[in-house]
Design a protein around this motif. Structure first.
Motif, PDB file in Angstrom:
ATOM      1  N   VAL A 659       7.980  28.869   1.867  1.00  0.00           N
ATOM      2  CA  VAL A 659       7.632  27.337   2.791  1.00  0.00           C
ATOM      3  C   VAL A 659       7.204  26.587   2.335  1.00  0.00           C
ATOM      4  CG1 VAL A 659       6.242  26.437   4.166  1.00  0.00           C
ATOM      5  CG2 VAL A 659       7.251  29.095   5.069  1.00  0.00           C
ATOM      6  N   ARG A 660       6.733  26.112   1.129  1.00  0.00           N
ATOM      7  CA  ARG A 660       6.181  25.124  -0.034  1.00  0.00           C
ATOM      8  C   ARG A 660       7.198  24.753  -1.187  1.00  0.00           C
ATOM      9  NH1 ARG A 660       0.100  24.622   0.331  1.00  0.00           N
ATOM     10  NH2 ARG A 660       0.835  23.240  -1.812  1.00  0.00           N
ATOM     11  N   GLU A 661       8.055  25.112  -1.330  1.00  0.00           N
ATOM     12  CA  GLU A 661       9.008  24.818  -1.993  1.00  0.00           C
ATOM     13  C   GLU A 661      10.299  23.859  -1.137  1.00  0.00           C
ATOM     14  OE1 GLU A 661      11.568  28.082  -3.899  1.00  0.00           O
ATOM     15  OE2 GLU A 661       8.765  28.570  -4.532  1.00  0.00           O
ATOM     16  N   THR A 662      10.731  22.761  -1.195  1.00  0.00           N
ATOM     17  CA  THR A 662      11.135  21.638  -1.086  1.00  0.00           C
ATOM     18  C   THR A 662      12.509  22.347  -0.800  1.00  0.00           C
ATOM     19  OG1 THR A 662       9.969  20.184  -2.378  1.00  0.00           O
ATOM     20  CG2 THR A 662      12.098  19.675  -1.152  1.00  0.00           C
ATOM     21  N   ASP A 663      13.344  23.201  -1.338  1.00  0.00           N
ATOM     22  CA  ASP A 663      15.000  23.004  -1.027  1.00  0.00           C
ATOM     23  C   ASP A 663      14.981  24.114   0.002  1.00  0.00           C
ATOM     24  OD1 ASP A 663      14.008  24.863  -2.993  1.00  0.00           O
ATOM     25  OD2 ASP A 663      15.347  25.898  -4.046  1.00  0.00           O
ATOM     26  N   VAL A 664      14.009  25.437  -0.358  1.00  0.00           N
ATOM     27  CA  VAL A 664      13.746  25.969   0.809  1.00  0.00           C
ATOM     28  C   VAL A 664      13.697  25.849   3.018  1.00  0.00           C
ATOM     29  CG1 VAL A 664      12.403  27.893   2.499  1.00  0.00           C
ATOM     30  CG2 VAL A 664      13.260  27.886  -0.748  1.00  0.00           C
ATOM     31  N   ASN A 665      12.235  24.655   1.990  1.00  0.00           N
ATOM     32  CA  ASN A 665      12.538  24.096   3.604  1.00  0.00           C
ATOM     33  C   ASN A 665      13.319  23.211   4.372  1.00  0.00           C
ATOM     34  OD1 ASN A 665      10.242  22.925   5.612  1.00  0.00           O
ATOM     35  ND2 ASN A 665       8.951  23.255   3.899  1.00  0.00           N
ATOM     36  N   GLU A 666      14.148  22.201   3.193  1.00  0.00           N
ATOM     37  CA  GLU A 666      15.152  21.564   3.264  1.00  0.00           C
ATOM     38  C   GLU A 666      15.685  22.222   4.246  1.00  0.00           C
ATOM     39  OE1 GLU A 666      16.344  19.027   0.640  1.00  0.00           O
ATOM     40  OE2 GLU A 666      14.801  17.603   0.646  1.00  0.00           O
ATOM     41  N   ALA A 667      16.805  23.317   3.573  1.00  0.00           N
ATOM     42  CA  ALA A 667      18.221  24.363   4.224  1.00  0.00           C
ATOM     43  C   ALA A 667      17.412  24.616   4.832  1.00  0.00           C
ATOM     44  CB  ALA A 667      18.213  25.505   2.906  1.00  0.00           C
ATOM     45  N   ILE A 668      16.510  24.945   5.343  1.00  0.00           N
ATOM     46  CA  ILE A 668      16.102  25.578   6.822  1.00  0.00           C
ATOM     47  C   ILE A 668      15.960  24.374   8.286  1.00  0.00           C
ATOM     48  CG2 ILE A 668      14.330  27.216   8.379  1.00  0.00           C
ATOM     49  CD1 ILE A 668      13.768  28.726   5.656  1.00  0.00           C
ATOM     50  N   ARG A 669      15.701  23.738   8.130  1.00  0.00           N
ATOM     51  CA  ARG A 669      14.934  22.867   8.514  1.00  0.00           C
ATOM     52  C   ARG A 669      16.779  22.043   8.837  1.00  0.00           C
ATOM     53  NH1 ARG A 669       9.752  20.267   9.089  1.00  0.00           N
ATOM     54  NH2 ARG A 669       8.802  21.325   8.013  1.00  0.00           N
ATOM     55  N   ARG A 670      17.633  21.829   8.409  1.00  0.00           N
ATOM     56  CA  ARG A 670      19.288  21.342   8.730  1.00  0.00           C
ATOM     57  C   ARG A 670      19.772  22.238   9.629  1.00  0.00           C
ATOM     58  NH1 ARG A 670      19.873  22.385   3.075  1.00  0.00           N
ATOM     59  NH2 ARG A 670      21.605  23.928   2.894  1.00  0.00           N
ATOM     60  N   LEU A 671      19.367  23.365  10.014  1.00  0.00           N
ATOM     61  CA  LEU A 671      20.370  24.395  10.608  1.00  0.00           C
ATOM     62  C   LEU A 671      20.423  24.287  12.017  1.00  0.00           C
ATOM     63  CD1 LEU A 671      19.384  27.926   8.620  1.00  0.00           C
ATOM     64  CD2 LEU A 671      21.733  26.357   8.625  1.00  0.00           C
ATOM     65  N   ASP A 672      21.167  24.234  12.884  1.00  0.00           N
ATOM     66  CA  ASP A 672      21.234  24.293  14.212  1.00  0.00           C
ATOM     67  C   ASP A 672      19.830  25.161  15.348  1.00  0.00           C
ATOM     68  OD1 ASP A 672      22.972  22.266  13.955  1.00  0.00           O
ATOM     69  OD2 ASP A 672      24.555  23.909  14.262  1.00  0.00           O
ATOM     70  N   ASN A 673      19.253  25.730  14.898  1.00  0.00           N
ATOM     71  CA  ASN A 673      18.466  26.647  15.199  1.00  0.00           C
ATOM     72  C   ASN A 673      17.183  25.886  15.480  1.00  0.00           C
ATOM     73  OD1 ASN A 673      18.762  27.601  12.464  1.00  0.00           O
ATOM     74  ND2 ASN A 673      17.705  29.593  13.247  1.00  0.00           N
ATOM     75  N   TRP A 674      16.608  25.582  14.077  1.00  0.00           N
ATOM     76  CA  TRP A 674      15.262  24.685  13.715  1.00  0.00           C
ATOM     77  C   TRP A 674      15.485  23.889  15.031  1.00  0.00           C
ATOM     78  CZ3 TRP A 674      11.023  25.613  12.185  1.00  0.00           C
ATOM     79  CH2 TRP A 674      10.138  24.140  12.285  1.00  0.00           C
ATOM     80  N   LYS A 675      16.620  22.533  14.671  1.00  0.00           N
ATOM     81  CA  LYS A 675      16.690  21.483  15.775  1.00  0.00           C
ATOM     82  C   LYS A 675      16.532  21.822  17.058  1.00  0.00           C
ATOM     83  CE  LYS A 675      20.021  19.492  12.391  1.00  0.00           C
ATOM     84  NZ  LYS A 675      20.922  18.769  11.917  1.00  0.00           N
ATOM     85  N   ALA A 676      17.407  23.352  16.961  1.00  0.00           N
ATOM     86  CA  ALA A 676      16.803  23.403  18.828  1.00  0.00           C
ATOM     87  C   ALA A 676      15.576  23.270  19.507  1.00  0.00           C
ATOM     88  CB  ALA A 676      17.960  24.616  19.200  1.00  0.00           C
ATOM     89  N   ALA A 686      28.509  29.609  18.831  1.00  0.00           N
ATOM     90  CA  ALA A 686      29.243  29.269  18.248  1.00  0.00           C
ATOM     91  C   ALA A 686      28.579  28.412  16.605  1.00  0.00           C
ATOM     92  CB  ALA A 686      30.427  28.503  17.977  1.00  0.00           C
ATOM     93  N   GLN A 687      27.709  27.936  17.643  1.00  0.00           N
ATOM     94  CA  GLN A 687      27.024  27.020  16.135  1.00  0.00           C
ATOM     95  C   GLN A 687      25.524  27.750  16.027  1.00  0.00           C
ATOM     96  OE1 GLN A 687      25.941  23.028  18.920  1.00  0.00           O
ATOM     97  NE2 GLN A 687      27.619  22.251  17.749  1.00  0.00           N
ATOM     98  N   LEU A 688      25.227  28.351  16.611  1.00  0.00           N
ATOM     99  CA  LEU A 688      24.006  29.132  16.732  1.00  0.00           C
ATOM    100  C   LEU A 688      24.591  30.324  15.351  1.00  0.00           C
ATOM    101  CD1 LEU A 688      21.849  29.571  19.775  1.00  0.00           C
ATOM    102  CD2 LEU A 688      21.368  28.670  17.771  1.00  0.00           C
ATOM    103  N   LYS A 689      25.802  30.786  15.589  1.00  0.00           N
ATOM    104  CA  LYS A 689      25.568  31.501  15.014  1.00  0.00           C
ATOM    105  C   LYS A 689      26.227  31.615  13.365  1.00  0.00           C
ATOM    106  CE  LYS A 689      30.045  35.392  14.651  1.00  0.00           C
ATOM    107  NZ  LYS A 689      31.425  35.548  15.605  1.00  0.00           N
ATOM    108  N   ASP A 690      26.918  30.045  13.425  1.00  0.00           N
ATOM    109  CA  ASP A 690      27.240  29.728  12.012  1.00  0.00           C
ATOM    110  C   ASP A 690      25.761  29.615  11.589  1.00  0.00           C
ATOM    111  OD1 ASP A 690      29.652  29.978  12.918  1.00  0.00           O
ATOM    112  OD2 ASP A 690      30.371  27.730  12.828  1.00  0.00           O
TER     113      ASP A 690
END
Length: 970
Positions: A659-676, A686-690
């Motif tokens: 969680v404290r690593e920047t790349d992991v944080n950015e990779a997870i936060r840009r996904l649609d399930n997080w933005k939802a 379909a967007q959630l599946k992707d």
């Protein structure tokens, strides 16, 4: 000739006089004033003057303007004439003028005959009356002269009679004075009973003056004199007591009554009194009757009655004693006013059946009522001081008068004592000194564990609700209601004095200052404006409130905050102490909140209430709020680290590290399930599946086939609940903090707002970190159990042995069920689904990706693997209430291994591409390893190249079809 001219002159003079009299009579027949030339006469003179032919004073028709001047002019012309011709000419002119005047006179007489006749008749009557009056006056004059002669003959006898008359008149006057003296005590009592104090004082002064003067030798009046002297010695005390009653009772109970201006009564024509009449007892001066009207009610106008009392005391020469009594008794009367007002408030509360003893609103009502009464008292003293100054200026006496500032000083002193009791300043000061708090210190320095004090032993019995106590309280209230309107100096029983002195409208509490500060601040401002203090100078009450708030109240608040934080945070496991269910339902809408977050929120809003109610000291409370919020943030971080970093830095939980690593944080936060989670618009299926597939491949690439140790995960499932509760609490508290910042915008300086906004963002980030940690933790748990299951494993199973699913699956299902049990009751539905949705994609990716590590697999091994997948699918379906279709793809992937290597190519052509190219290659390689007689290496390489070409071709066709379909839709 001269004689003829003189004769003509006199005739003309008579005619002129007659004309003037006639004109005046015609204008005003009854006016006897000297005649003025009429308009007709003036016009006639003007015409004659313009037409006269050289004779001075004669007009054209011969009218004489000035008879004396005309005579002298005529004589001068005749004396200087040289011949008879000139004389004849002058004679002709005079005769012509005479003839013309005669004609005009005849015309006037003919035109005004009736008026002239009436006027002549009236003149006759007037003349007769004047003649008669002259005769009577002459007769009276003769009679007076004769009387004078006769009186002169008997002057000794008359003088003797006059002296006897004077003596008898004096005797009658003295007898009348004696009679008035006898009636004076009764009249004085009557005046005092009706509150006509000025008449009573004036009558008493007149009576004593008479008794000390002309009636001093009358021994029969000595008893009355002694009685009046004793009454005089006591009357000024009566008047002073009545004055104080008007100031502290009547002016307070009737604040709307104002001084009524005396109306001007119609003046009467009265005979001026003689000196003896003015000196009579009971004969009041004009000033007394004007100041005190016997037909009015003195109680209707307290200010007028105060004026009368001051005048009365001045008549008794007791003005200095009155001033000293006002200053000496002021403190006692104000205290009595406070006591009676307190009893009034408590009786009103008893009648309203508000039997709660701790109601600060009663204290607010008490102070508001006291402030109104204090203003009435001050206005009354203003009026008294103005009356005293007028009396001093009129009598030129020297009296040391008190100032209105002395009255305000006494009021502030009484309020000081009252507030000191209700704010419990003594106990709070002692507690603060014992704790050793300092205002300049940081709030965090006070959050240290102290020894818990022994609880107070509760009383077993109370008798205030018994029938005897209720009847006694009712009796005392009735007695107070009867005595409340009596005089301030009236006697009271010892029981009544004890009850009044101990009466309280609410319990003493330092927090009472928050309720009363607004009206109290306004009252202090009114005092300073009334005393016209310069800028920077404060009254004593202002200084007391400032010292109390800064030195006592703020320390008490720090102590209470420390106590609340100790109870909520200074526990063994603060993340396991949740708020009450009712509180969570009321303030958090079902969220699982930590007790520490609720306490921190309550303390924050309590400081907000203090900021708004004690707005003068908002900087102090905002500073405390910043310290409190910062302190809770640090404690939350420590609690989080206590879960994810139980021992040392080297054994930190992997999910917390990621969680404290920047790349992991950015990779997870840009996904649609997080933005939802933070967006109102929900993504499509379909967007959630992707997003789930992208997330699964990201974790596969990052973790790979590396095995995890047990200490790399959260061992205790309840710790997941702790993190979830911490997440919900921090997210809720960040929302509360945002509302707090919006409401203090008008109070807080910019640096404080920036600090609070930064803290609010820190809380948001901490809440997100907790949620991401849970999200990653469950996926790493899948890696922990499934990677050893497929790593270098052999599923070449023969027979029926070991047909049950693997023990790693059992442990994973058990861990997932434990996690779901703890998280379902702690997280909201959206966050719960964020954690568990997509978990099937991750498990499918691990199982499919593990095919390359399996050495060999048989048909029984394929069944066992499918049973493993089905067990996991059933477990996740219970969590998400969905099919988890991606696990179906994993099962179908292993079922594809039932085929021969050459049949795999045919299935791809018939069913299309369902997996990636690498997965198909790993499936083909596993088939080659599991079937040793499937061909040489060159044959296997040929199959792999052919399968790769088919997969790429089918993938291209599918993408081309989707592109065409998209173009057609556009």
């Amino acid at each position: 000739m001269v004689l003829a001219i003189a004769t003509l002159y006199f005739i003309h003079q008579i005619l002129f006089t007659f004309e003037s009299r006639f004109s005046r009579i015609m204008s005003n027949p009854f006016d006897n004033s000297p005649a003025a030339p009429s308009a007709h006469t003036a016009n006639w003179n003007k015409r004659n003057a313009s037409t006269s032919g050289g004779m001075a004073g004669v007009g054209r028709a011969g009218f004489i303007r000035d008879p004396s001047g005309l005579l002298m002019s005529t004589i001068r012309i005749l004396s200087h004439s040289e011949d008879d011709h000139q004389r004849e000419l002058e004679k002709e002119k005079l005769e012509e003028a005479f003839t013309e005047n005669d004609e005009k006179l005849d015309e006037l007489v003919a035109d005004n005959y009736e008026e002239l006749a009436v006027s002549i008749k009236q003149f006759g009557k007037i003349g007769d009356r004047i003649s008669e009056s002259r005769k009577r006056i002459k007769k009276v004059k003769d009679d007076l002269q004769q009387c004078k002669s006769l009186m002169y003959c008997r002057q000794d006898e008359l003088r003797k009679l006059w002296i006897e008359g004077v003596e008898h008149k004096k005797v009658l006057y003295l007898l009348d004075q004696i009679e008035r003296v006898k009636q004076a005590p009764q009249k004085i009592e009557g005046f005092l009973g009706k509150k006509f104090y000025l008449h009573a004082t004036e009558l008493l002064t007149q009576t004593l003056t008479s008794l000390d003067g002309e009636l001093m030798q009358v021994e029969a009046l000595h008893d009355i004199r002694n009685e009046l002297l004793g009454k005089k010695l006591q009357m000024h005390e009566t008047l002073i007591s009545e004055l104080h009653k008007q100031v502290y009772i009547n002016s307070v109970n009737n604040p709307g009554k104002k001084k009524i201006a005396s109306t001007n009564k119609p003046a009467k024509l009265e005979r001026k009194d003689s000196i003896e009449e003015e000196g009579k007892i009971g004969k009041f001066s004009k000033g007394v009757t004007e100041l005190e009207d016997l037909d009015s009610n003195p109680n209707d106008d307290p200010f007028q009655l105060m004026t009368v009392l001051v005048e009365s005391i001045s008549c008794l020469k007791k003005l200095p004693e009155m001033v000293e009594a006002n200053k000496a008794r002021m403190d006692r009367h104000i205290n009595t006013l406070v006591t009676h007002t307190t009893v009034e408030i408590t009786d009103m509360a008893f009648q309203d059946e508000q039997k709660s003893d701790d109601n600060p609103k009663r204290l607010l009502e008490l102070l508001k009522l006291l402030f109104k009464k204090f203003h009435c008292v001050v206005n009354a003293h203003y009026h008294i001081l103005s009356c005293i100054r007028k009396v001093i200026a009129k009598t030129h006496t020297e009296v040391q008068v008190y100032e209105i500032e002395d009255v305000w000083a006494k009021i502030q002193s009484v309020l000081h004592i009252l507030l000191h009791e209700y704010l419990d300043a003594d106990n709070v000061s002692a507690a603060s000194q014992q704790l050793g708090f300092s205002e300049s210190g940081s709030l965090s320095s006070h959050f240290t564990r102290k020894r818990v004090s022994r609880p107070r032993v509760a009383k077993l019995f109370r008798f205030d609700g018994s029938s005897h106590a209720i009847s006694m309280n009712t009796y005392l209230r009735e007695q107070r209601a009867q005595r409340r309107t009596n005089s301030l100096s009236g006697p009271t029983s010892p029981l009544m004095d004890h009850v009044l002195s101990n009466q309280k409208v609410c319990k003493p509490n330092p927090r009472n200052i928050t309720t009363i500060f607004g009206p109290l601040k306004k009252f202090i401002t009114e005092i300073e404006l009334s005393l016209d203090y310069p800028e920077g100078r404060k009254c004593s009450l202002h200084e007391y409130i400032t010292d109390y708030v800064q030195d006592v109240f703020i320390r008490q608040i720090q102590y209470e905050l420390k106590k609340d934080f100790d109870a909520a945070l200074k526990v063994t496991e603060p993340l396991k102490v949740l708020a009450d269910a009712s509180m969570q339902k009321n303030i958090a809408k079902g969220k699982s909140l930590l007790q520490s977050a609720v306490v921190a929120d309550q303390c924050m809003w309590f400081l907000f209430d203090l900021t708004t109610s004690l707005d003068t000291y908002h900087d102090h409370f905002l500073t405390m709020a910043c310290s409190l919020i910062q302190e809770y943030k640090e404690m939350s971080i420590q609690s989080y680290r206590g879960v994810v970093q139980p021992e040392s830095e080297d054994q930190r939980i992997v999910s917390a590290s990621w969680v404290r690593e920047t790349d992991v944080n950015e990779a997870i936060r840009r996904l649609d399930n997080w933005k939802a989670l933070s967006s109102s618009s929900q993504p499509t299926a379909a967007q959630l599946k992707d997003a789930y597939m992208e997330e699964a491949h990201f974790f596969m690439d990052r973790q790979g086939s590396e095995a995890l140790g047990r200490n790399s995960l959260v061992e205790d499932p309840t710790s997941l609940k702790d993190i979830a509760c911490l997440h919900e609490s921090l997210e809720w508290y960040s929302g509360q903090l945002k509302m707090f910042i919006e409401k203090i915008t008008t109070y807080a300086p910019m640096d404080t707002l920036n600090m609070l906004k930064s803290l609010q963002q820190d809380y948001v980030r901490m809440a997100e970190i907790c949620l991401l940690c849970l999200h990653i933790e469950l996926r790493l748990c899948c890696f922990y159990h499934l990677t050893p299951m497929v790593m270098n494993s052999n599923y070449d199973i023969r027979g029926l042995e070991s047909m049950e699913h693997d023990f790693q699956i059992t442990k994973l299902v058990k861990d997932l069920q434990a996690a779901e049990e703890n998280l379902s009751s702690s997280l909201q539905t959206s966050k719960y689904r964020y954690i568990f949705d997509g978990l099937g994609h991750q498990i499918a990716a691990i199982i499919i990706g593990g095919a390359k590590h399996i050495k060999r697999i048989s048909s029984a091994g394929i069944k066992k693997m499918c049973r493993n997948i089905f067990t996991l699918q059933q477990c996740l379906t219970n969590f998400t209430l969905s099919r988890e279709s991606h696990l179906d793809m994993a099962r179908q992937f292993y079922e594809m291994l039932y085929l021969m290597p050459d049949d795999l190519q045919v299935q791809v052509v018939e069913q299309g591409v369902r997996y990636c190219e690498e997965d198909y290659m790993e499936a083909l390689n596993l088939l080659h390893r599991s079937k040793p007689g499937s061909g040489t290496d060159s044959v296997q390489m040929s199959r792999a190249q052919k399968l790769r070409g088919i997969v790429r071709e089918q993938t291209y066709k599918r993408e081309f079809a989707e592109q065409m379909k998209q173009n057609a839709a556009e």
